[in-house]
Design a protein around this motif. Sequence first.
Motif, short mmCIF file in Angstrom:
data_model
loop_
_atom_site.label_atom_id
_atom_site.label_comp_id
_atom_site.label_asym_id
_atom_site.label_seq_id
_atom_site.Cartn_x
_atom_site.Cartn_y
_atom_site.Cartn_z
N PRO A 153 25.73 24.01 -138.94
CA PRO A 153 25.35 23.64 -137.56
C PRO A 153 23.84 23.62 -137.31
O PRO A 153 23.37 24.12 -136.31
N VAL A 154 23.07 23.03 -138.25
CA VAL A 154 21.63 22.92 -138.04
C VAL A 154 21.35 21.88 -136.96
O VAL A 154 22.12 20.94 -136.77
N GLU A 155 20.23 22.05 -136.27
CA GLU A 155 19.87 21.08 -135.23
C GLU A 155 19.28 19.82 -135.86
O GLU A 155 19.66 18.70 -135.53
N ILE A 156 18.29 20.00 -136.76
CA ILE A 156 17.62 18.87 -137.40
C ILE A 156 16.97 19.33 -138.69
O ILE A 156 16.60 20.50 -138.83
N ILE A 157 16.85 18.41 -139.63
CA ILE A 157 16.13 18.67 -140.87
C ILE A 157 15.00 17.65 -140.94
O ILE A 157 15.25 16.44 -141.04
N TYR A 158 13.78 18.14 -140.85
CA TYR A 158 12.62 17.28 -141.02
C TYR A 158 12.40 17.12 -142.52
O TYR A 158 12.40 18.10 -143.26
N LEU A 159 12.21 15.90 -142.98
CA LEU A 159 12.08 15.63 -144.40
C LEU A 159 10.73 14.99 -144.70
O LEU A 159 10.38 13.96 -144.14
N LYS A 194 21.33 13.97 -139.10
CA LYS A 194 20.42 15.03 -138.64
C LYS A 194 19.16 15.15 -139.49
O LYS A 194 18.58 16.22 -139.61
N VAL A 195 18.72 14.07 -140.14
CA VAL A 195 17.52 14.09 -140.98
C VAL A 195 16.49 13.14 -140.36
O VAL A 195 16.79 11.99 -140.07
N GLU A 196 15.28 13.66 -140.19
CA GLU A 196 14.18 12.86 -139.64
C GLU A 196 13.01 12.89 -140.61
O GLU A 196 12.52 13.97 -140.96
N VAL A 197 12.56 11.73 -141.04
CA VAL A 197 11.42 11.63 -141.95
C VAL A 197 10.13 11.85 -141.17
O VAL A 197 9.96 11.29 -140.08
N ILE A 198 9.25 12.66 -141.74
CA ILE A 198 7.96 12.93 -141.09
C ILE A 198 6.84 12.66 -142.09
O ILE A 198 7.05 12.68 -143.30
N GLY A 199 5.64 12.45 -141.56
CA GLY A 199 4.47 12.24 -142.38
C GLY A 199 3.70 13.54 -142.59
O GLY A 199 3.90 14.52 -141.86
N TRP A 200 2.82 13.53 -143.57
CA TRP A 200 2.01 14.71 -143.91
C TRP A 200 1.24 15.23 -142.69
O TRP A 200 1.18 16.43 -142.46
#
Length: 93
Positions: free
Chosen positions: A30-36, A53-59
């Motif tokens: 039950p995680v809210e979101i996984i930043y990748l 529930k996966v969101e790609v992020i930049g450095w």
Amino acid sequence: QGLRLEHKKLLMIGAGGSARGLLGVLQHQPVEIIYLFNRTESKAKALSQAFQKVEVIGWDEIEHLNFEGLINTLPSSIQLELPLELPLKDKAW
């Protein structure tokens, strides 16, 4: 007892086979979101399309993220210097 992942925001670094395996397990938690984050953004985007529930992020976004746990899936041979201001206090498991 294990880890309590309810409503947690996680940061995952790396988008290889280990990341894919862990995301498969985390999809049933039950995680809210996984930043990748991955240095090759196209690999991260492909992985994010395969899982919920996966969101790609930049450095440049890592330092300003509000997350509660860090998952490093990089090989031990890779030296990655995270931003010094990364809010990691009490977030390592």
